[in-house]
Each structure stands twice: as structure tokens, then as C-alpha cells.
Motif scaffolding. Sequence first.
Motif, PDB file in Angstrom:
ATOM      1  N   LYS A  41      53.920  79.566 -86.129  1.00  0.00           N
ATOM      2  CA  LYS A  41      53.002  80.395 -86.926  1.00  0.00           C
ATOM      3  C   LYS A  41      51.602  79.780 -86.952  1.00  0.00           C
ATOM      4  O   LYS A  41      50.602  80.490 -86.791  1.00  0.00           O
ATOM      5  N   ILE A  42      51.542  78.476 -87.162  1.00  0.00           N
ATOM      6  CA  ILE A  42      50.239  77.782 -87.166  1.00  0.00           C
ATOM      7  C   ILE A  42      49.588  77.891 -85.788  1.00  0.00           C
ATOM      8  O   ILE A  42      48.392  78.195 -85.668  1.00  0.00           O
ATOM      9  N   TYR A  43      50.363  77.655 -84.767  1.00  0.00           N
ATOM     10  CA  TYR A  43      49.868  77.733 -83.394  1.00  0.00           C
ATOM     11  C   TYR A  43      49.330  79.142 -83.091  1.00  0.00           C
ATOM     12  O   TYR A  43      48.231  79.296 -82.552  1.00  0.00           O
ATOM     13  N   ASP A  44      50.090  80.179 -83.438  1.00  0.00           N
ATOM     14  CA  ASP A  44      49.642  81.553 -83.188  1.00  0.00           C
ATOM     15  C   ASP A  44      48.320  81.847 -83.889  1.00  0.00           C
ATOM     16  O   ASP A  44      47.443  82.508 -83.328  1.00  0.00           O
ATOM     17  N   GLU A  45      48.186  81.346 -85.115  1.00  0.00           N
ATOM     18  CA  GLU A  45      46.942  81.557 -85.869  1.00  0.00           C
ATOM     19  C   GLU A  45      45.768  80.869 -85.166  1.00  0.00           C
ATOM     20  O   GLU A  45      44.674  81.444 -85.052  1.00  0.00           O
ATOM     21  N   GLN A  46      45.974  79.680 -84.662  1.00  0.00           N
ATOM     22  CA  GLN A  46      44.904  78.953 -83.970  1.00  0.00           C
ATOM     23  C   GLN A  46      44.531  79.641 -82.660  1.00  0.00           C
ATOM     24  O   GLN A  46      43.361  79.694 -82.286  1.00  0.00           O
TER      25      GLN A  46
ATOM     26  N   TYR B 172      40.845  80.593 -81.706  1.00  0.00           N
ATOM     27  CA  TYR B 172      40.175  79.879 -80.608  1.00  0.00           C
ATOM     28  C   TYR B 172      40.556  80.369 -79.214  1.00  0.00           C
ATOM     29  O   TYR B 172      40.053  79.850 -78.232  1.00  0.00           O
ATOM     30  N   GLY B 173      41.448  81.336 -79.150  1.00  0.00           N
ATOM     31  CA  GLY B 173      41.896  81.794 -77.844  1.00  0.00           C
ATOM     32  C   GLY B 173      42.888  80.805 -77.252  1.00  0.00           C
ATOM     33  O   GLY B 173      43.270  79.825 -77.881  1.00  0.00           O
ATOM     34  N   ARG B 174      43.285  81.077 -76.049  1.00  0.00           N
ATOM     35  CA  ARG B 174      44.266  80.214 -75.375  1.00  0.00           C
ATOM     36  C   ARG B 174      43.539  79.020 -74.765  1.00  0.00           C
ATOM     37  O   ARG B 174      43.296  78.961 -73.571  1.00  0.00           O
ATOM     38  N   THR B 175      43.192  78.089 -75.633  1.00  0.00           N
ATOM     39  CA  THR B 175      42.403  76.926 -75.236  1.00  0.00           C
ATOM     40  C   THR B 175      43.076  75.643 -75.714  1.00  0.00           C
ATOM     41  O   THR B 175      43.934  75.660 -76.597  1.00  0.00           O
TER      42      THR B 175
ATOM     43  N   ALA C 215      42.679  75.129 -79.443  1.00  0.00           N
ATOM     44  CA  ALA C 215      43.681  75.782 -80.289  1.00  0.00           C
ATOM     45  C   ALA C 215      44.934  74.918 -80.407  1.00  0.00           C
ATOM     46  O   ALA C 215      45.492  74.761 -81.497  1.00  0.00           O
ATOM     47  N   VAL C 216      45.362  74.349 -79.291  1.00  0.00           N
ATOM     48  CA  VAL C 216      46.554  73.495 -79.298  1.00  0.00           C
ATOM     49  C   VAL C 216      46.307  72.263 -80.163  1.00  0.00           C
ATOM     50  O   VAL C 216      47.137  71.910 -81.016  1.00  0.00           O
ATOM     51  N   LEU C 217      45.181  71.606 -79.946  1.00  0.00           N
ATOM     52  CA  LEU C 217      44.880  70.388 -80.702  1.00  0.00           C
ATOM     53  C   LEU C 217      44.750  70.667 -82.203  1.00  0.00           C
ATOM     54  O   LEU C 217      45.227  69.882 -83.029  1.00  0.00           O
ATOM     55  N   LYS C 218      44.118  71.780 -82.554  1.00  0.00           N
ATOM     56  CA  LYS C 218      43.985  72.114 -83.978  1.00  0.00           C
ATOM     57  C   LYS C 218      45.347  72.409 -84.589  1.00  0.00           C
ATOM     58  O   LYS C 218      45.621  71.995 -85.714  1.00  0.00           O
TER      59      LYS C 218
ATOM     60  N   LYS D  22      49.920  74.140 -69.728  1.00  0.00           N
ATOM     61  CA  LYS D  22      50.639  74.648 -68.554  1.00  0.00           C
ATOM     62  C   LYS D  22      51.122  76.064 -68.828  1.00  0.00           C
ATOM     63  O   LYS D  22      51.021  76.949 -67.965  1.00  0.00           O
ATOM     64  N   LEU D  23      51.615  76.300 -70.029  1.00  0.00           N
ATOM     65  CA  LEU D  23      52.041  77.657 -70.397  1.00  0.00           C
ATOM     66  C   LEU D  23      50.867  78.622 -70.348  1.00  0.00           C
ATOM     67  O   LEU D  23      51.002  79.753 -69.880  1.00  0.00           O
ATOM     68  N   PHE D  24      49.700  78.183 -70.826  1.00  0.00           N
ATOM     69  CA  PHE D  24      48.501  79.020 -70.755  1.00  0.00           C
ATOM     70  C   PHE D  24      48.184  79.352 -69.308  1.00  0.00           C
ATOM     71  O   PHE D  24      47.896  80.494 -68.971  1.00  0.00           O
ATOM     72  N   ASP D  25      48.222  78.324 -68.449  1.00  0.00           N
ATOM     73  CA  ASP D  25      47.916  78.533 -67.033  1.00  0.00           C
ATOM     74  C   ASP D  25      48.893  79.515 -66.400  1.00  0.00           C
ATOM     75  O   ASP D  25      48.489  80.432 -65.685  1.00  0.00           O
ATOM     76  N   ASP D  26      50.194  79.326 -66.665  1.00  0.00           N
ATOM     77  CA  ASP D  26      51.204  80.211 -66.102  1.00  0.00           C
ATOM     78  C   ASP D  26      51.029  81.637 -66.612  1.00  0.00           C
ATOM     79  O   ASP D  26      51.135  82.597 -65.853  1.00  0.00           O
ATOM     80  N   GLU D  27      50.731  81.779 -67.885  1.00  0.00           N
ATOM     81  CA  GLU D  27      50.524  83.097 -68.473  1.00  0.00           C
ATOM     82  C   GLU D  27      49.290  83.756 -67.856  1.00  0.00           C
ATOM     83  O   GLU D  27      49.304  84.946 -67.548  1.00  0.00           O
ATOM     84  N   TYR D  28      48.232  82.976 -67.667  1.00  0.00           N
ATOM     85  CA  TYR D  28      47.015  83.508 -67.068  1.00  0.00           C
ATOM     86  C   TYR D  28      47.279  83.960 -65.629  1.00  0.00           C
ATOM     87  O   TYR D  28      46.844  85.039 -65.214  1.00  0.00           O
TER      88      TYR D  28
END
Length: 131
Positions: A19-24, A28-31, A34-37, A65-71
Motif C-alpha cells: 500500500k505504501i509502495y503503491d502510494e509512492q 513519483y511514478g515508477r522511479t 518512489a522505491v526509496l521513499k 527490474k520490475l519497472f524495466d520489465d513492465e516498461y
Amino acid sequence: MIYDSKQGDIISQYIHFTKIYDEQVRIYGRTQEAVLKAIRICKDQNVLKEYLTEREQEVVDIMMKLFDDEYILKTYIESERRDAAETATEKTIGETAKKLYQKGHSVQDIADLFEVSAEQVEQWLEQRYDG
């Protein structure tokens, strides 16, 4: 759908992390930011704190890596859709060119109409459009 279970167990902590991750990601977008925050917030709230402290870089690497694969997947799907639309358009134009030719319009008139070369019109006239 998984709902929060007993307060503090690993599943509820993971759900809270997502939930926290989705909010970030919404902010901040898929960056990487966002992960670090999300990791920082989770550690501050004692959510998966030990795991995130010990494996922070691993978590960042996996999420990126998940962001890259999704992109890559998204880009591939968009490309396939675009190619399909172009193919459909080409087929429609080719069929229209054939109909115009059958009604007595010259190859050059059709080429002028579609703003293509006469050679392109001749290719359309030679193609079969089944379907």
C-alpha cells in the motif's frame, strides 16, 4: 484480494508495504525515488524493517527490474497495437485503391488521391485482401 490479517504478522506487513509502495508510485511514478521513499516510510513505521534494512539494495534492484520489465512489456504491446492499426489501415487503403481502379480511375489518379507513388498503388492492386 488479501486483506490485513493479524496486526504485525508478515502478511499484514507485506500488505502494508505494498500500500505504501503503491502510494509512492502514484506520487513519483515508477522511479527509484518512489522505491526509496517507500522503503524509508516502511522502515520508519517498522514495516518489514529488519528485512528492508538488511536487503535494501536488493529490494531496490528488484523493484527497478520490475519497472524495466513492465516498461518493456508495455512498449511491446503498444508497438504491436500500432503495427496492427497500420496493417489494418494499409489493407483498407489497398482495398479502396482496388475499388477505385475497378471503377475506372487511373493508377496516377489513385496515387495522387492517397499521396503515394504510382508504384505503391500498383503494389496495392497486386495484393489480395482476404478476410
